[in-house]
Write a protein that holds these residues in place. Structure first.
Motif, PDB file in Angstrom:
ATOM      1  N   VAL A 125      10.331 -33.185 -39.692  1.00  0.00           N
ATOM      2  CA  VAL A 125      11.448 -32.223 -39.675  1.00  0.00           C
ATOM      3  C   VAL A 125      10.893 -30.799 -39.637  1.00  0.00           C
ATOM      4  CG1 VAL A 125      13.386 -31.311 -41.022  1.00  0.00           C
ATOM      5  CG2 VAL A 125      13.098 -33.787 -40.760  1.00  0.00           C
ATOM      6  N   ALA A 126       9.830 -30.562 -40.414  1.00  0.00           N
ATOM      7  CA  ALA A 126       9.220 -29.229 -40.412  1.00  0.00           C
ATOM      8  C   ALA A 126       8.643 -28.897 -39.040  1.00  0.00           C
ATOM      9  CB  ALA A 126       8.137 -29.151 -41.490  1.00  0.00           C
ATOM     10  N   ALA A 127       8.031 -29.897 -38.399  1.00  0.00           N
ATOM     11  CA  ALA A 127       7.449 -29.666 -37.068  1.00  0.00           C
ATOM     12  C   ALA A 127       8.544 -29.348 -36.046  1.00  0.00           C
ATOM     13  CB  ALA A 127       6.649 -30.890 -36.627  1.00  0.00           C
ATOM     14  N   ALA A 128       9.679 -30.008 -36.190  1.00  0.00           N
ATOM     15  CA  ALA A 128      10.794 -29.734 -35.272  1.00  0.00           C
ATOM     16  C   ALA A 128      11.359 -28.339 -35.529  1.00  0.00           C
ATOM     17  CB  ALA A 128      11.884 -30.793 -35.446  1.00  0.00           C
ATOM     18  N   GLY A 129      11.460 -27.977 -36.792  1.00  0.00           N
ATOM     19  CA  GLY A 129      12.015 -26.668 -37.159  1.00  0.00           C
ATOM     20  C   GLY A 129      13.521 -26.753 -37.316  1.00  0.00           C
ATOM     21  N   LEU A 130      14.025 -26.236 -38.432  1.00  0.00           N
ATOM     22  CA  LEU A 130      15.450 -26.421 -38.718  1.00  0.00           C
ATOM     23  C   LEU A 130      16.354 -25.634 -37.778  1.00  0.00           C
ATOM     24  CD1 LEU A 130      15.300 -26.648 -42.588  1.00  0.00           C
ATOM     25  CD2 LEU A 130      16.083 -28.431 -41.009  1.00  0.00           C
ATOM     26  N   ALA A 131      15.890 -24.491 -37.297  1.00  0.00           N
ATOM     27  CA  ALA A 131      16.731 -23.719 -36.375  1.00  0.00           C
ATOM     28  C   ALA A 131      16.920 -24.501 -35.081  1.00  0.00           C
ATOM     29  CB  ALA A 131      16.101 -22.352 -36.103  1.00  0.00           C
ATOM     30  N   ALA A 132      15.831 -25.071 -34.580  1.00  0.00           N
ATOM     31  CA  ALA A 132      15.914 -25.856 -33.342  1.00  0.00           C
ATOM     32  C   ALA A 132      16.729 -27.128 -33.560  1.00  0.00           C
ATOM     33  CB  ALA A 132      14.506 -26.198 -32.853  1.00  0.00           C
ATOM     34  N   ILE A 133      16.552 -27.757 -34.732  1.00  0.00           N
ATOM     35  CA  ILE A 133      17.325 -28.970 -35.039  1.00  0.00           C
ATOM     36  C   ILE A 133      18.814 -28.643 -35.056  1.00  0.00           C
ATOM     37  CG2 ILE A 133      17.887 -30.615 -36.875  1.00  0.00           C
ATOM     38  CD1 ILE A 133      14.912 -30.698 -37.607  1.00  0.00           C
ATOM     39  N   ILE A 169      29.057 -40.502 -36.186  1.00  0.00           N
ATOM     40  CA  ILE A 169      27.913 -40.518 -35.277  1.00  0.00           C
ATOM     41  C   ILE A 169      26.981 -39.400 -35.723  1.00  0.00           C
ATOM     42  CG2 ILE A 169      27.146 -40.325 -32.876  1.00  0.00           C
ATOM     43  CD1 ILE A 169      29.841 -41.237 -31.954  1.00  0.00           C
ATOM     44  N   GLY A 170      25.715 -39.738 -35.940  1.00  0.00           N
ATOM     45  CA  GLY A 170      24.784 -38.738 -36.454  1.00  0.00           C
ATOM     46  C   GLY A 170      23.539 -38.621 -35.599  1.00  0.00           C
ATOM     47  N   PRO A 171      23.622 -37.886 -34.478  1.00  0.00           N
ATOM     48  CA  PRO A 171      22.418 -37.675 -33.661  1.00  0.00           C
ATOM     49  C   PRO A 171      21.461 -36.731 -34.386  1.00  0.00           C
ATOM     50  CG  PRO A 171      24.236 -36.365 -32.794  1.00  0.00           C
ATOM     51  CD  PRO A 171      24.798 -37.172 -33.938  1.00  0.00           C
ATOM     52  N   HIS A 172      20.171 -36.972 -34.213  1.00  0.00           N
ATOM     53  CA  HIS A 172      19.178 -36.117 -34.869  1.00  0.00           C
ATOM     54  C   HIS A 172      18.225 -35.580 -33.798  1.00  0.00           C
ATOM     55  CE1 HIS A 172      17.548 -34.335 -38.356  1.00  0.00           C
ATOM     56  NE2 HIS A 172      16.962 -35.354 -38.951  1.00  0.00           N
ATOM     57  N   PHE A 173      17.231 -34.836 -34.225  1.00  0.00           N
ATOM     58  CA  PHE A 173      16.363 -34.145 -33.261  1.00  0.00           C
ATOM     59  C   PHE A 173      15.663 -35.088 -32.298  1.00  0.00           C
ATOM     60  CE2 PHE A 173      12.280 -35.129 -35.274  1.00  0.00           C
ATOM     61  CZ  PHE A 173      12.643 -35.399 -36.587  1.00  0.00           C
ATOM     62  N   ASN A 221      16.055 -29.606 -20.325  1.00  0.00           N
ATOM     63  CA  ASN A 221      14.829 -29.490 -21.105  1.00  0.00           C
ATOM     64  C   ASN A 221      15.157 -29.604 -22.601  1.00  0.00           C
ATOM     65  OD1 ASN A 221      12.168 -28.915 -21.775  1.00  0.00           O
ATOM     66  ND2 ASN A 221      12.646 -26.727 -22.009  1.00  0.00           N
ATOM     67  N   ASP A 222      14.562 -30.564 -23.260  1.00  0.00           N
ATOM     68  CA  ASP A 222      14.836 -30.769 -24.691  1.00  0.00           C
ATOM     69  C   ASP A 222      13.502 -30.887 -25.425  1.00  0.00           C
ATOM     70  OD1 ASP A 222      15.508 -31.612 -27.211  1.00  0.00           O
ATOM     71  OD2 ASP A 222      16.942 -33.130 -26.536  1.00  0.00           O
ATOM     72  N   PRO A 223      12.951 -29.741 -25.819  1.00  0.00           N
ATOM     73  CA  PRO A 223      11.582 -29.749 -26.367  1.00  0.00           C
ATOM     74  C   PRO A 223      11.439 -30.609 -27.626  1.00  0.00           C
ATOM     75  CG  PRO A 223      12.624 -27.585 -26.638  1.00  0.00           C
ATOM     76  CD  PRO A 223      13.533 -28.390 -25.772  1.00  0.00           C
ATOM     77  N   LEU A 224      12.526 -30.847 -28.358  1.00  0.00           N
ATOM     78  CA  LEU A 224      12.396 -31.646 -29.584  1.00  0.00           C
ATOM     79  C   LEU A 224      12.055 -33.103 -29.291  1.00  0.00           C
ATOM     80  CD1 LEU A 224      15.183 -30.263 -31.941  1.00  0.00           C
ATOM     81  CD2 LEU A 224      12.742 -29.738 -31.883  1.00  0.00           C
ATOM     82  N   LEU A 225      12.317 -33.527 -28.060  1.00  0.00           N
ATOM     83  CA  LEU A 225      12.015 -34.925 -27.732  1.00  0.00           C
ATOM     84  C   LEU A 225      10.508 -35.196 -27.723  1.00  0.00           C
ATOM     85  CD1 LEU A 225      14.740 -35.734 -25.049  1.00  0.00           C
ATOM     86  CD2 LEU A 225      14.666 -36.405 -27.468  1.00  0.00           C
ATOM     87  N   ARG A 226       9.707 -34.132 -27.801  1.00  0.00           N
ATOM     88  CA  ARG A 226       8.258 -34.344 -27.924  1.00  0.00           C
ATOM     89  C   ARG A 226       7.925 -35.132 -29.191  1.00  0.00           C
ATOM     90  NH1 ARG A 226       9.291 -29.409 -30.170  1.00  0.00           N
ATOM     91  NH2 ARG A 226       8.154 -28.876 -32.093  1.00  0.00           N
ATOM     92  N   LEU A 227       8.809 -35.042 -30.198  1.00  0.00           N
ATOM     93  CA  LEU A 227       8.547 -35.730 -31.471  1.00  0.00           C
ATOM     94  C   LEU A 227       9.052 -37.169 -31.473  1.00  0.00           C
ATOM     95  CD1 LEU A 227       9.469 -32.730 -33.763  1.00  0.00           C
ATOM     96  CD2 LEU A 227       7.199 -33.769 -33.569  1.00  0.00           C
ATOM     97  N   ARG A 228       9.751 -37.549 -30.409  1.00  0.00           N
ATOM     98  CA  ARG A 228      10.353 -38.883 -30.375  1.00  0.00           C
ATOM     99  C   ARG A 228       9.309 -39.991 -30.492  1.00  0.00           C
ATOM    100  NH1 ARG A 228      15.448 -41.231 -28.556  1.00  0.00           N
ATOM    101  NH2 ARG A 228      15.008 -43.253 -27.622  1.00  0.00           N
ATOM    102  N   ALA A 229       8.136 -39.753 -29.946  1.00  0.00           N
ATOM    103  CA  ALA A 229       7.081 -40.773 -29.994  1.00  0.00           C
ATOM    104  C   ALA A 229       6.646 -41.071 -31.428  1.00  0.00           C
ATOM    105  CB  ALA A 229       5.882 -40.317 -29.166  1.00  0.00           C
ATOM    106  N   GLU A 230       6.936 -40.154 -32.345  1.00  0.00           N
ATOM    107  CA  GLU A 230       6.599 -40.402 -33.753  1.00  0.00           C
ATOM    108  C   GLU A 230       7.542 -41.418 -34.397  1.00  0.00           C
ATOM    109  OE1 GLU A 230       3.920 -39.232 -35.389  1.00  0.00           O
ATOM    110  OE2 GLU A 230       3.366 -38.530 -33.386  1.00  0.00           O
TER     111      GLU A 230
END
Lengths: 385, 385
Positions: free
Chosen positions: A284-292, A358-362, A2-11
C-alpha cells in the motif's frame, strides 16, 4: 488506459485466478505475506525463544511504526492489536465514565462488533448514546453533533461506514468534541489503506482499525493509534505484561507501564499474524495513498455511471468525496444476484438492507470491474425474463 | 533405555540443531505447524473471503474441541483466544464484583501479566486479595484457603507456578470455594500439555492458558474453558461479533449471544496462529499425557538427583507429585551460569529470585538433560577456580 498502479499486481499472484473485488472485506494476499509466515516458522524453529529478543517482542510496535506512515501519524503512536474490537476496548478501558461526564456517543451504523462491546461498557456505567440513521445508509451530521455535549466523555465513530461507504464528517465531529471537552476515537477499518489519512492533523484522540481489508494483512492484525500527548495521560485497565516498562523483570508487585504507546498492549502478541502483515502495508505504501484514492474514485465512479445507465439503485454517496473505497448498489433482488456472482467466481459481498458491495483496490483492472457489472446486468436480465 | 516417546522426535526437526530444554517458555516447532501456516496462506490466496465459511470463522471452536481432550474437558467448552491475559479478562468481564461479594483472590506468584490485569479490575470495583508467598517459590495452602470466604466472588490462581513449577492444591481450593459459593478459575499455562488434567472432574468454573509452551503451538493461541453449566449463565461484557448467534446478520440493534462457548469470543480471530496451533496439540495427544508425565517426572528427578550430588540449591518441590514439567535449580551465580549455557546453545532460561529453569518435554533425550547438567557443572567449576 495507462494505470501505473497495475505494476504492483504481480505482487498479488492469486488475482489471476478469479475476480477479486472484495478488498473492503478481505484484501488479496501479497506474495510477501507468505514469505512473512515462512520467516515466522524459520524464527520459531531456528531461533526458538531467542526470537523474542531478536524482534518478536517489539513487533506490535515495529509494525505499528510502519503502519503509522499510512495513517498520517508519527512513529511511536501506533501498536498492533489482536482485533479491532479489543483495540477499542483497550483504549476505552483507560477512560472514566463517571457522571456527569459519562457519555459514550456512537452511531447505529457503526460496526456491530463494536456496538456489542460498547454495550458491555454501558453495563459498567457508561451512558451509551447511539445516534440513529434515517435511511440505514448515512448518519446526519447535525444530529450527531447535537448528541455531543458537556456530558460526553468520548465520541467513537467509524470514519467510513461499512454498510454504505459513507464518509463521516470527522472534522466537524472533532471540532464539536473539542468545544465540549470530549475525546474522539475513530474506527478506520474502512478508510485506512484506501483514503489518505492525516490523524495528526485531524487531532483525534485515538483511532483503531485492522489490516485485514484495504491493508492486505490478513486477520490478527488490528491496530490502535493514540495521540502523542494522550499516551502518558492514559492508563488502560485492560492491560498485560507487554505494557510493562520492564516485562522480563516479572515484577508481580508493581505495575509500571511504559512511557510509550506499548502501554496500550496486553498479553503475548500473535507473532505469525504480525509477520504476515508487513507485506500488505509495504505494498500500500509503494502504491501511495493519493494514487490509490484517485484510482478508487475513478473506478467507483465507473460503477456509479453504470448503475445510472442500468437503473440500479445506488446505496453509496453519489459525491465521490463522501464515498470510501467500496461501492454499494442494489439491483433488483440483490441478495440473489450476489449469490450468483460468487458462484461465477466474482468475489463481492452483500449487506442486509444495503446492497451488493464492490471493493476494487489498487491492484484491480477496469476490466475486472466491468466483468462484475456485466455479470450483474446479465443475471438481472435473465431473472426478469 | 527404551523411550517410546522419542518416536515423535522426528516431528520436531529443529531439535537436532541445538539443545532445546525450554518448553516451559516456548515449545519446539512441530513440522506440522509450518504446514498449517502454508495451509493458511493457501486458503487466504486461493479461497479468499470464502475461507471464512469454509472453516476460518469456526476455528477458535474447532481448535478448542481438539484441545479439550487434553484438558479433560467436553467438546464445546473450550475456545481459542489471542492471549491468556485477554482470555482471563473476557471471563472475568462476565462477573459482578458488587459488595459484599466483591473479592478476587489470587496469589503474588501468579503470572505478572494476569496480576496487572486483575489490578485493572480492582480499579473498577473488585476487591483484590493477593495471597503472599513466604519463600518466593510456593504458596501455603492453608493461607490461601483462609483468604477465601463468603465475600469472595472468584479465586483465580495458577495450577502450576511459573517461577518454581510448584503444583497448587487445586482440589482443596475448589472445595473451599464451593463451600463459600465462590468461583474458581485456573491458569493452566504451566500445566496443560505436561500434566494429565481433568477439568470436568475438578469442577472448576473456568480455566485459561496458552498453547505457546508445553502445547507447542507458538504465540497467538491462548484458550478459555468454561464449565458447561456456567456457559449459559454468563455473559461477558468484553465481547464482539464472534460471540453473536448470527454474526453475519450484522445486527447492530440487539446483541444475541450464542448459547455455546463462542459467547466468550470477541472480534475476528488470528487465523494464522490458529492454523499453526493444531500440530502441537496433535503431537501432545499422540504422545499421551500419562506417558508425558511419567517421562517428565523421570527426567526432572534426574535433574534433582544431580543437584543433590553437586550440592546445587533446588528451587522446585522435591516431591515429584508437587512438581510441574520444569525444574528450577540455583547453582552459585545462576544468572551468569544461565547466560553461559545460552551462549553454548543450550536453551534454558532463568527467573529472578528463583533460578535456572530447565523444561524437558516428551521429545527430549536423557542425553540432552545430561548435556545441560554437565555444562552447568563445568561452568560452575571454571568460575570457582
Amino acid at each position: 488506459m495507462n494505470d501505473p498502479l497495475l505494476r504492483l499486481r504481480a505482487e498479488f499472484p492469486s488475482l489471476e485466478d478469479g475476480c477479486h473485488l472484495i478488498s473492503h472485506s478481505l484484501g488479496a494476499m501479497p506474495r510477501g505475506a507468505r514469505t512473512g509466515l515462512e520467516q515466522y516458522a524459520d524464527e520459531w524453529s531456528g531461533r526458538s525463544v531467542r526470537a523474542w529478543e531478536e524482534g518478536w517482542w517489539e513487533l506490535p510496535r515495529t509494525v505499528g511504526d510502519e503502519l503509522a506512515l499510512l495513517l498520517g501519524a508519527a512513529p511511536g503512536t501506533v501498536v498492533l492489536q489482536p482485533n479491532a474490537t479489543l483495540a477499542g476496548a483497550v483504549f476505552l478501558s483507560a477512560l472514566d465514565f463517571d457522571a456527569p461526564r459519562d457519555g459514550l456517543v456512537t452511531t447505529s451504523l457503526d460496526f456491530p462488533s463494536l456496538l456489542y462491546m460498547y454495550r458491555g461498557l454501558a453495563d459498567r456505567g457508561a451512558r451509551l448514546v447511539e445516534v440513529p440513521s434515517e435511511d440505514g445508509l448515512t448518519i446526519d451530521t447535525g444530529r450527531l453533533l447535537d448528541a455531543i455535549d458537556e456530558r460526553t466523555r468520548v465520541v467513537t465513530i467509524s470514519h467510513v461506514l461499512f454498510r454504505s461507504a459513507f464518509v463521516m464528517d470527522v472534522a466537524a465531529v472533532a471540532e464539536r468534541a473539542r468545544e465540549v471537552g470530549a475525546m474522539v476515537v475513530l474506527d478506520l477499518y474502512q478508510s485506512a489503506g484506501t483514503l489518505p489519512l492525516d490523524l495528526a492533523g485531524l487531532g483525534v484522540d485515538a483511532a483503531f482499525g485492522g489490516c485485514l481489508k484495504w491493508l492486505c494483512g490478513g486477520p490478527g492484525n488490528a491496530y490502535l493509534y493514540v495521540r502523542p500527548d494522550r499516551i502518558p495521560e492514559l492508563r488502560p485497565r485492560l492491560t498485560g505484561w507487554q505494557a510493562h516498562a520492564d516485562p522480563f523483570a516479572f515484577d508481580g508487585e508493581s505495575f509500571r507501564p511504559t512511557a510509550g504507546i506499548e502501554r496500550f498492549l496486553t498479553g503475548t502478541p500473535p507473532v505469525s499474524a504480525l509477520r504476515a502483515a508487513r507485506a500488505g502495508i509495504a505494498n500500500v505504501a509503494a502504491a501511495g495513498l493519493a494514487a490509490i484514492r484517485e484510482k478508487s474514485t475513478r473506478q467507483t465512479t465507473r460503477i456509479l455511471d453504470r448503475c445510472d445507465a442500468e437503473g440500479w439503485d445506488v446505496r453509496s454517496p453519489r459525491e465521490a468525496a463522501r464515498r470510501g473505497g467500496s461501492f454499494v448498489l442494489a439491483p433488483p433482488d440483490f441478495q440473489n444476484v450476489a449469490a450468483r456472482l460468487i458462484e461465477r467466481g466474482i468475489l463481492i459481498d452483500q449487506r442486509p438492507e444495503a446492497g451488493i458491495r464492490i471493493g476494487p483496490h489498487f491492484y484491480n483492472t477496469d476490466a475486472e470491474v466491468d466483468r462484475a457489472l456485466d455479470a450483474i446486468a446479465e443475471i438481472v436480465a435473465e431473472r426478469s425474463v
